[in-house]
Write a protein that holds these residues in place. Sequence first.
Motif, PDB file in Angstrom:
ATOM      1  N   PRO A   7      -2.064 -14.084 -17.726  1.00 20.97           N
ATOM      2  CA  PRO A   7      -1.874 -14.497 -19.125  1.00 20.97           C
ATOM      3  C   PRO A   7      -1.826 -13.289 -20.053  1.00 20.97           C
ATOM      4  CG  PRO A   7      -3.520 -15.877 -18.055  1.00 20.97           C
ATOM      5  CD  PRO A   7      -3.203 -14.772 -17.097  1.00 20.97           C
ATOM      6  N   GLY A   8      -0.841 -13.292 -20.924  1.00 25.52           N
ATOM      7  CA  GLY A   8      -0.692 -12.202 -21.880  1.00 25.52           C
ATOM      8  C   GLY A   8       0.251 -11.118 -21.426  1.00 25.52           C
ATOM      9  N   GLU A   9       0.565 -11.066 -20.108  1.00 22.30           N
ATOM     10  CA  GLU A   9       1.524 -10.076 -19.623  1.00 22.30           C
ATOM     11  C   GLU A   9       2.443 -10.699 -18.567  1.00 22.30           C
ATOM     12  OE1 GLU A   9      -0.064  -6.790 -17.286  1.00 22.30           O
ATOM     13  OE2 GLU A   9      -2.072  -7.668 -17.415  1.00 22.30           O
ATOM     14  N   ARG A  10       2.832 -11.942 -18.834  1.00 24.69           N
ATOM     15  CA  ARG A  10       3.756 -12.628 -17.933  1.00 24.69           C
ATOM     16  C   ARG A  10       5.173 -12.097 -18.141  1.00 24.69           C
ATOM     17  NH1 ARG A  10       3.061 -18.510 -19.962  1.00 24.69           N
ATOM     18  NH2 ARG A  10       3.365 -17.276 -21.868  1.00 24.69           N
ATOM     19  N   ILE A  11       5.939 -12.066 -17.070  1.00 21.74           N
ATOM     20  CA  ILE A  11       7.339 -11.650 -17.167  1.00 21.74           C
ATOM     21  C   ILE A  11       8.234 -12.799 -16.738  1.00 21.74           C
ATOM     22  CG2 ILE A  11       6.919  -9.186 -16.890  1.00 21.74           C
ATOM     23  CD1 ILE A  11       7.693  -9.484 -13.925  1.00 21.74           C
ATOM     24  N   GLY A  12       9.380 -12.889 -17.392  1.00 18.89           N
ATOM     25  CA  GLY A  12      10.358 -13.912 -17.051  1.00 18.89           C
ATOM     26  C   GLY A  12      11.212 -13.472 -15.881  1.00 18.89           C
ATOM     27  N   TYR A  13      11.616 -14.431 -15.081  1.00 19.42           N
ATOM     28  CA  TYR A  13      12.489 -14.115 -13.949  1.00 19.42           C
ATOM     29  C   TYR A  13      13.326 -15.340 -13.613  1.00 19.42           C
ATOM     30  CZ  TYR A  13       9.557 -16.945 -10.829  1.00 19.42           C
ATOM     31  OH  TYR A  13       8.891 -17.990 -10.243  1.00 19.42           O
ATOM     32  N   GLU A  14      14.413 -15.103 -12.907  1.00 20.63           N
ATOM     33  CA  GLU A  14      15.238 -16.188 -12.384  1.00 20.63           C
ATOM     34  C   GLU A  14      15.558 -15.880 -10.935  1.00 20.63           C
ATOM     35  OE1 GLU A  14      16.084 -19.018 -13.498  1.00 20.63           O
ATOM     36  OE2 GLU A  14      16.035 -18.967 -15.702  1.00 20.63           O
ATOM     37  N   SER A  34      18.109  -7.848 -21.717  1.00 25.22           N
ATOM     38  CA  SER A  34      17.459  -8.953 -21.014  1.00 25.22           C
ATOM     39  C   SER A  34      18.244  -9.232 -19.751  1.00 25.22           C
ATOM     40  CB  SER A  34      17.419 -10.211 -21.900  1.00 25.22           C
ATOM     41  OG  SER A  34      18.730 -10.724 -22.088  1.00 25.22           O
ATOM     42  N   LYS A  35      17.881 -10.287 -19.051  1.00 25.70           N
ATOM     43  CA  LYS A  35      18.568 -10.628 -17.810  1.00 25.70           C
ATOM     44  C   LYS A  35      20.055 -10.904 -18.021  1.00 25.70           C
ATOM     45  CE  LYS A  35      17.753 -15.654 -17.840  1.00 25.70           C
ATOM     46  NZ  LYS A  35      19.175 -16.056 -17.689  1.00 25.70           N
ATOM     47  N   VAL A  36      20.453 -11.247 -19.243  1.00 30.86           N
ATOM     48  CA  VAL A  36      21.858 -11.586 -19.482  1.00 30.86           C
ATOM     49  C   VAL A  36      22.762 -10.355 -19.405  1.00 30.86           C
ATOM     50  CG1 VAL A  36      21.234 -13.589 -20.886  1.00 30.86           C
ATOM     51  CG2 VAL A  36      21.692 -11.397 -22.004  1.00 30.86           C
ATOM     52  N   SER A  37      22.172  -9.160 -19.294  1.00 26.43           N
ATOM     53  CA  SER A  37      23.013  -7.972 -19.120  1.00 26.43           C
ATOM     54  C   SER A  37      23.706  -7.981 -17.759  1.00 26.43           C
ATOM     55  CB  SER A  37      22.192  -6.689 -19.294  1.00 26.43           C
ATOM     56  OG  SER A  37      21.149  -6.624 -18.350  1.00 26.43           O
ATOM     57  N   LEU A  57       8.405  -6.616 -19.742  1.00 23.59           N
ATOM     58  CA  LEU A  57       7.459  -7.091 -20.738  1.00 23.59           C
ATOM     59  C   LEU A  57       7.998  -6.746 -22.130  1.00 23.59           C
ATOM     60  CD1 LEU A  57       4.604  -8.412 -20.528  1.00 23.59           C
ATOM     61  CD2 LEU A  57       3.672  -6.171 -21.093  1.00 23.59           C
ATOM     62  N   GLY A  58       7.874  -7.698 -23.056  1.00 20.33           N
ATOM     63  CA  GLY A  58       8.371  -7.468 -24.407  1.00 20.33           C
ATOM     64  C   GLY A  58       9.837  -7.762 -24.586  1.00 20.33           C
ATOM     65  N   HIS A  59      10.512  -8.245 -23.542  1.00 20.55           N
ATOM     66  CA  HIS A  59      11.940  -8.529 -23.583  1.00 20.55           C
ATOM     67  C   HIS A  59      12.213  -9.947 -23.090  1.00 20.55           C
ATOM     68  CE1 HIS A  59      11.806  -4.160 -23.686  1.00 20.55           C
ATOM     69  NE2 HIS A  59      13.076  -4.116 -24.019  1.00 20.55           N
ATOM     70  N   GLY A  60      13.317 -10.523 -23.538  1.00 24.31           N
ATOM     71  CA  GLY A  60      13.716 -11.843 -23.072  1.00 24.31           C
ATOM     72  C   GLY A  60      12.623 -12.871 -23.274  1.00 24.31           C
TER      73      GLY A  60
END
Length: 499
Positions: A7-14, A34-37, A57-60
């Motif tokens: 919690p607090g430093e989760r990262i998004g992924y697909e 972000s991942k859309v690049s 972290l801090g993006h997307g």
Amino acid sequence: MPLFGAPGERIGYELYPHPDGAPPLLLIHGFTASKVSFEVNLNGLREHFTVITAELLGHGDSDAPADPVFYRPERAVRRILQLLDHLGYQRVLLCGHSLGGALALRIALEAQEWIAGLVVINSSSAAGDPEWRDTAHPRMLEMGARLREEGTEFMKTTRLYPAHSKRLDPLSRELLTRDFDRLKPEGLAGTAESLVVDVNVWERHPILAVPMLLVVGERDADFAPNADAFMERFPPDLTRVVRLPHAGHAANIEQPREFEQAVVDFAREIAYLPLLAKPGDSNRMLTALGGSLVVAGIGLLAAAIMFTGGDDKKDNGQVLAAAPETTQAAPTQTSLAGVAGTRATGPAQAVTPGANTTVTTPVASATSAPAATATPPAPTATKAIATQVPANVPEPTATPTAAATPVATTPSGPFANLSGPSTGDVGKPITVYAVAGPIANVLRTDLTLPSGQTLTHTNGATVVPAQAGCYIFVMKTTFSDGKVLTDGHSVSVGGVACN
């Protein structure tokens, strides 16, 4: 988008599965992106790979904590390794762009066994030398301070803003602009202050020992002129270059089909993908002999962090780096096809690095141990990464201890712990793990191997003993307040007693 981490430093992924279970390709974007690049590349890459996109972290969709310590390179590396472990992948092809490339390179240097090969796209910040760091660091601190005070609006007047790009296709421009507009000031500030420059590990480049593909957008005026000097520092049989004459900084977007084909060809060349048989063609394997990534006089800071440019002369050189491959007893890399992309039965159980937090006096200076082949820190085949680390407990990015401990006591003050197996076999890799903290207070960690070689700023090492003996490792950690803690670990190989 799924989120992973504490919690607090989760990262998004697909995760984009392949119907036939093809090996994984992990893509990491650059600063402010972000991942859309990689959106325009997904269809082409998914024909050959199981594709994973991860957001910094801090993006997307990732969390954007205010404390810059969360953005430290150690934590960034650890999060990626934990994600791979969570997904059940033990080995990946790693591709990063700009800042994502610098992070990928660091992962390659610190966790080789996880990485089959690396792809670098128009990379400047990963290759920056100490002079570059000295110049870039105050500028990044200034950017961070301004972001915290003014917000992100002023950055829309810079080359970083994708809406200004004349090179991006309409879809990529729209998606990247959308994600830029929702960036939080604290996320960009933390990244600028703690990751953009600090992720650079110029001094450790010579120990990189994995196949690398460099993709050069020839119209990237910041990076292309330095590409040859960059590549000359590597053994010629370790690297390969693909030049895209009509692409600038965002080469994977500007010439997407050529980029995708280059990645697939590279994966076949290193036997990560099955080699296509051709009459009279032999399977050329790349040897992992250890290279050096040194670029002298990398110019503008923009080359290291910016994503888009308005014209041919203003494309930014964003970094991308791939990860190193394990070199074990033999200097020549064997086929990767049998080990790449192996899935574990499921996410590893959470463990706490350095469960034994007692600081001990190092074992007496290394005895005359047999020669060993050293590689940068790398998890063993049975990798276990701490998957849930409390947000308020800084921990190193290093791979965790070899043995999971159900319950661990978090030390109240500075600690340094060196762990690994107590016994080993001749010809079989031995991996030790160096854990120190709190991370924010650690200046450096030196790990002395049985051979006498000392690795700096490392989280562990793997050696392959050539003969029976007592192999002694010594760790020394220096903290910002001047405190120095040491720890030692001995491994009995071939039944030889360690006194």
